[in-house]
Design an enzyme around this catalytic site. Sequence first.
Site, short mmCIF file in Angstrom:
data_model
loop_
_atom_site.label_atom_id
_atom_site.label_comp_id
_atom_site.label_asym_id
_atom_site.label_seq_id
_atom_site.Cartn_x
_atom_site.Cartn_y
_atom_site.Cartn_z
N GLU A 158 54.09 40.03 48.35
CA GLU A 158 52.97 39.80 47.32
C GLU A 158 52.92 41.07 46.30
O GLU A 158 53.17 42.16 46.99
CB GLU A 158 51.62 39.59 47.89
CG GLU A 158 50.26 39.74 47.10
CD GLU A 158 49.15 39.65 48.00
OE1 GLU A 158 49.28 38.90 49.05
OE2 GLU A 158 48.07 40.44 47.33
N GLU A 163 43.38 44.74 41.28
CA GLU A 163 42.35 44.32 42.32
C GLU A 163 41.16 45.39 42.04
O GLU A 163 41.45 46.49 41.73
CB GLU A 163 42.61 44.50 43.57
CG GLU A 163 43.75 43.24 44.01
CD GLU A 163 43.90 43.00 45.41
OE1 GLU A 163 43.65 42.36 46.05
OE2 GLU A 163 44.81 44.13 45.84
#
Length: 282
Positions: A158, A163
Amino acid sequence: MKKNMNFWLIPFAVLLSCSEKSYVNNIVVPEPPAPKEYEFSATPSWADEFDYEGLPDTDKWSYDIGGSGWGNNELQYYTEARSENVQVADGLLTITARKETYEGSGYTSTRLISKGKGDFLYGRFEVKAKVPQGRGTWPAAWMLPSDWTYGDWPASGEIDILEHVGYDQDVVHISVHTEAYNHSIGTQKTAFRKIQNATTEFHTFRVDWTPAYIRGFVDDVQLFNFPNEGTGYKVWPFDQKFHWLLNLAVGGDWGGQQGIDEEVYPVQYQVDYVRVYDLLNP
């Protein structure tokens, strides 16, 4: 006799000393090879500038749908092509999370994916975005493997380009997850930085993904570096195709650590553009 012995020992000692010094001075310690530097195309090979009106371009985007918690105990239900949750207008993609009862969940939102429409192996990946404010919000721009060649998460990897969790205002994160390096075993490779006005101004977030490294940048300042250790897929599963995800989660194991401010909803995550630049010298 003693005098003669000293006469012979002195030059021998000098000779030995010079010989040892010469030997030491000729030892050459090689410098480690410099990491290869890569170049990228000057213009994007794949992009969405969001310069149209309506729902996201179906030639580029599909939807993840549902309210299963998505592996993080999130609270939202991701809807499909619902204008209340996603809209393109005024040059921006806007994803809206709402507090409402929908299909058994208490919140709604959107999770866009480019799988099957934009799948990539290496390149420069850039997004310009403004994140929402408020406890419980968890927007992201990230990438997942398109084929899961090495197995389920985290084995196939990933890449998190952006974020932000609302309880930690203006702190942005760039990370990777692999079988060897992930948060579930306390080894995740991540970097974070507090920036000015993440919720009121647009900033650029990018990763340069090459066969040798993944590097992360915020407003063109390098924040993150993850080298390919050359020890196999458990460390480096990043030799397979990945695709984009853009989403706004509510709550969850990370986003909801300090609760949810229900008074802030609806909240908006806005994206100015998404761009991919080809790697030129793989």
